[in-house]
Design a protein around this motif. Structure first.
Motif, PDB file in Angstrom:
ATOM      1  N   TYR A 163       0.829  -1.196   0.000  1.00  0.00           N
ATOM      2  CA  TYR A 163       0.000   0.000   0.000  1.00  0.00           C
ATOM      3  C   TYR A 163       0.875   1.262   0.000  1.00  0.00           C
ATOM      4  N   SER A 167       1.006   4.033  -2.911  1.00  0.00           N
ATOM      5  CA  SER A 167       0.634   5.400  -2.557  1.00  0.00           C
ATOM      6  C   SER A 167       1.724   6.382  -2.961  1.00  0.00           C
ATOM      7  N   ASN A 168       2.964   6.017  -2.696  1.00  0.00           N
ATOM      8  CA  ASN A 168       4.085   6.888  -3.052  1.00  0.00           C
ATOM      9  C   ASN A 168       4.227   7.040  -4.565  1.00  0.00           C
ATOM     10  N   TYR A 170       1.796   6.948  -6.746  1.00  0.00           N
ATOM     11  CA  TYR A 170       0.762   7.889  -7.172  1.00  0.00           C
ATOM     12  C   TYR A 170       1.155   9.322  -6.822  1.00  0.00           C
ATOM     13  N   ALA A 171       1.693   9.504  -5.626  1.00  0.00           N
ATOM     14  CA  ALA A 171       2.055  10.848  -5.173  1.00  0.00           C
ATOM     15  C   ALA A 171       3.148  11.451  -6.035  1.00  0.00           C
ATOM     16  N   TRP A 176      -3.254  12.607  -6.603  1.00  0.00           N
ATOM     17  CA  TRP A 176      -3.620  12.676  -5.188  1.00  0.00           C
ATOM     18  C   TRP A 176      -4.933  11.959  -4.890  1.00  0.00           C
ATOM     19  N   ASP A 178      -5.830   9.136  -6.133  1.00  0.00           N
ATOM     20  CA  ASP A 178      -5.461   7.739  -5.927  1.00  0.00           C
ATOM     21  C   ASP A 178      -4.725   7.544  -4.606  1.00  0.00           C
ATOM     22  N   VAL A 179      -3.943   8.571  -4.196  1.00  0.00           N
ATOM     23  CA  VAL A 179      -3.270   8.504  -2.890  1.00  0.00           C
ATOM     24  C   VAL A 179      -4.317   8.383  -1.794  1.00  0.00           C
ATOM     25  N   VAL A 182      -5.991   4.899  -1.829  1.00  0.00           N
ATOM     26  CA  VAL A 182      -5.167   3.830  -1.260  1.00  0.00           C
ATOM     27  C   VAL A 182      -5.171   3.898   0.261  1.00  0.00           C
ATOM     28  N   ARG A 183      -5.015   5.112   0.797  1.00  0.00           N
ATOM     29  CA  ARG A 183      -4.992   5.255   2.256  1.00  0.00           C
ATOM     30  C   ARG A 183      -6.346   4.904   2.867  1.00  0.00           C
ATOM     31  N   PHE A 245       6.924   7.035   2.371  1.00  0.00           N
ATOM     32  CA  PHE A 245       5.613   7.337   2.905  1.00  0.00           C
ATOM     33  C   PHE A 245       5.681   8.440   3.952  1.00  0.00           C
ATOM     34  N   TYR A 248       6.046  11.799   2.323  1.00  0.00           N
ATOM     35  CA  TYR A 248       4.816  12.253   1.709  1.00  0.00           C
ATOM     36  C   TYR A 248       3.780  12.635   2.758  1.00  0.00           C
TER      37      TYR A 248
END
Length: 269
Positions: A163, A167-168, A170-171, A176, A178-179, A182-183, A245, A248
């Motif tokens: 995850y 996330s990273n 996408y970032a 954002w 998608d970030v 995911v979270r 992570f 970010y």
């Protein structure tokens, strides 16, 4: 022992002074060189081993493939990998596939790495898929990275690592939405990112350090030293790596807020 401790010169000198050598000693020097980043030296020793007529085993080839990885020798790695069955009658094991996937992934040969995983005679484990995911992150291949994440979560559904990497990824490209997604999935699944941890034993006492640790008895001194080191690093041109992570979490708060607020604003209008 010397090679495992990083004493390359001592280990090499001890090997050269040996009166007799067997496959164990050859393997030790090859793997030792490879693990310490001396890929070309490891391959030179391997060629000498072949010239001496010493029999190879699966450990030898792990060292050879690892050496190719460190030296960035992709074509040589392919040749040695295929030679295991063709020339040396060795059975390919999971560790050999892992080394090859890692080599191909680092070189950017992601499709070849994925095809190799999917044609393995054994079920790929989290290590193999994790290697591909890491390579996807390095080379910015998000779609294949998503596939690797799906495979990893089938194996380890409670592991936060996939995850975090997704996330990273996408970032890094400003996705954002998608970030956030995911979270959100992490929270829904009850997956919690474990803090980074390291430890060192000093005078028979183990000292443990956690990321963002506020409870360590010497936290003030630790953060003071870290702040000083960061300052010195920036003076010599260091740029913080925003690919993790934690980074970010800090740097993307404004972007996430902006994205969320823009979305809310649009919905209101």
């Amino acid at each position: 022992m010397y090679m495992k401790c990083g004493s390359i010169e001592d280990g090499s000198r001890f090997f050269k002074n040996m009166m007799e050598r067997d496959y164990v000693s050859w393997n030790a020097i090859i793997v030792g060189f490879a693990q310490n980043g001396y890929g070309e030296e490891a391959l030179e020793i391997f060629l000498k081993m072949l010239a001496c007529g010493e029999k190879l085993d699966h450990v030898t080839m792990i060292g050879v493939l690892c050496a190719c990885n460190h030296a960035g020798l992709v074509e040589e790695g392919r040749l040695y990998f295929s030679s295991m069955t063709k020339n040396h009658s060795l059975i390919l094991e999971k560790d050999h596939y892992y080394c090859m996937v890692d080599l191909l992934g680092q070189a950017g040969c992601l499709n070849e790495a994925r095809n190799l995983i999917e044609t393995m005679p054994m079920n790929p484990d989290a290590v193999v898929w994790g290697s591909l995911l890491t390579a996807c992150k390095v080379h910015g291949e998000i779609e294949m990275g998503k596939h690797a994440v799906e495979k990893l979560l089938e194996i380890e559904p409670r592991n936060s690592g996939p995850y975090v990497l997704l996330s990273n990824m996408y970032a890094e490209v400003g996705r954002w939405g998608d970030v956030v997604r995911v979270r959100k999935v992490m929270r829904q699944q009850g997956v919690i990112k474990q803090p980074g941890c390291s430890w060192i034993e000093v005078q028979k006492k183990v000292n443990v350090f956690l990321a963002k640790d506020k409870r360590h008895p010497h936290k003030n001194q630790i953060y003071s030293v870290l702040k000083m080191l960061t300052k010195y690093m920036k003076l010599v041109g260091y740029i913080s790596n925003a690919n993790d992570f934690e980074a970010y979490d800090e740097q993307s708060k404004s972007e996430l807020r902006s994205w969320i607020m823009d979305g809310c604003y649009c919905r209101v209008i």
